[in-house]
Design a protein around this motif. Structure first.
Motif, mmCIF file in Angstrom:
data_model
loop_
_atom_site.group_PDB
_atom_site.id
_atom_site.type_symbol
_atom_site.label_atom_id
_atom_site.label_comp_id
_atom_site.label_asym_id
_atom_site.label_seq_id
_atom_site.Cartn_x
_atom_site.Cartn_y
_atom_site.Cartn_z
ATOM 1 N N ALA A 121 40.111 43.237 37.408
ATOM 2 C CA ALA A 121 39.530 42.987 36.049
ATOM 3 C C ALA A 121 38.320 44.659 35.890
ATOM 4 C CB ALA A 121 38.991 42.395 35.243
ATOM 5 N N SER A 138 45.142 46.423 34.876
ATOM 6 C CA SER A 138 44.557 45.461 33.658
ATOM 7 C C SER A 138 44.730 44.496 32.368
ATOM 8 C CB SER A 138 43.170 44.712 34.765
ATOM 9 O OG SER A 138 43.140 43.342 34.406
ATOM 10 N N PHE A 141 40.576 43.954 31.424
ATOM 11 C CA PHE A 141 40.141 44.616 32.068
ATOM 12 C C PHE A 141 38.576 44.178 31.154
ATOM 13 C CE2 PHE A 141 37.653 49.345 31.361
ATOM 14 C CZ PHE A 141 37.801 49.581 32.767
ATOM 15 N N THR A 142 37.975 44.384 31.943
ATOM 16 C CA THR A 142 36.217 44.075 31.759
ATOM 17 C C THR A 142 35.415 45.236 31.751
ATOM 18 O OG1 THR A 142 35.757 43.025 33.805
ATOM 19 C CG2 THR A 142 36.230 41.997 31.916
#
Length: 230
Positions: A121, A138, A141-142
């Protein structure tokens, strides 16, 4: 989407930097043309650049350290010299602070990637005197920390998705380039602080778009560039 709307309304560090440059130009013009004496006001111009650095730190949620810290340190030293509180020789001895800030940004970037990475992420990439290309696929995703020093870094997010919006990418380009490749439908807010560098969203304009911000790109570019493409 209330958070995204709020972020959109806040002035970016790029906007503040541009506004300050315009203000300085106006003050210089008034002084050189003799319309109004502005020499005393010009003495405190470095403090305005300190404020830009502080604002950039706040906007990036203290993820972007190098650019703002460099700007704060240089402008702060400039201000002390301008008001005769210190001499050039006295402030120059503190130049290693800039090296420390750069090292901290690298270390913190690696630490965040280990703590926050869940199913890829979060992505961290560092390139020095070379190139690094990464791809994130991902579904949640962050964010990412991308650094390029005399080299290039590319992050491909075209196959990634977001669980929460906006995701955040911090990009530092010093004598190098950082490229962030995103899906065409993403709304991207670019808030990179350029000092003798550049930052641009090179995607073609699209009429169809949705409300809210998908990705916020913050960071610092010196003698280099940060680019968003699709």
């Amino acid at each position: 989407m209330a958070t995204s709307t709020t972020e959109r309304r806040l002035p970016t560090s790029q906007f503040l930097l541009g506004a300050i440059v315009i203000l300085v130009g106006v003050l210089l013009l008034l002084e050189t043309t003799g319309i109004s004496p502005t020499r005393n006001a010009l003495l405190y111009v470095p403090s305005l650049f300190v404020l830009v650095g502080v604002w950039a730190l706040v906007q990036s949620r203290f993820r972007n350290l190098v650019g703002p810290v460099v700007l704060i340190a240089v402008a702060g030293a400039w201000q002390l010299v301008a008001i005769d509180y210190a001499t050039v020789d006295q402030v120059v001895v503190f130049w290693p602070v800039l090296v420390i800030a750069f090292g901290l940004s690298i270390v913190l970037g690696q630490f965040r990637s280990r703590v926050r990475a869940t199913d890829d992420a979060f992505t961290s990439a560092f390139a020095a005197f070379g190139g690094v290309e990464k791809r994130n696929t991902s579904s949640a995703f962050t964010g990412a920390d991308l650094t390029a020093v005399f080299g290039g870094t590319e992050l491909d997010l075209r196959d990634a998705d977001l669980a929460e919006r906006p995701a955040r990418v911090n990009a530092v380009a010093m004598f190098g380039g950082v490229d962030v490749v995103v899906p065409r439908e993403w709304n991207v807010q670019l808030d990179v602080l350029p000092v003798l560098g550049g930052a641009s969203d090179d995607r073609p304009r699209r009429e169809d778009h949705h409300d809210g911000i998908d990705l916020v790109v913050t960071g610092f570019a010196a003698f280099g560039g940060v680019t968003v493409t699709d």
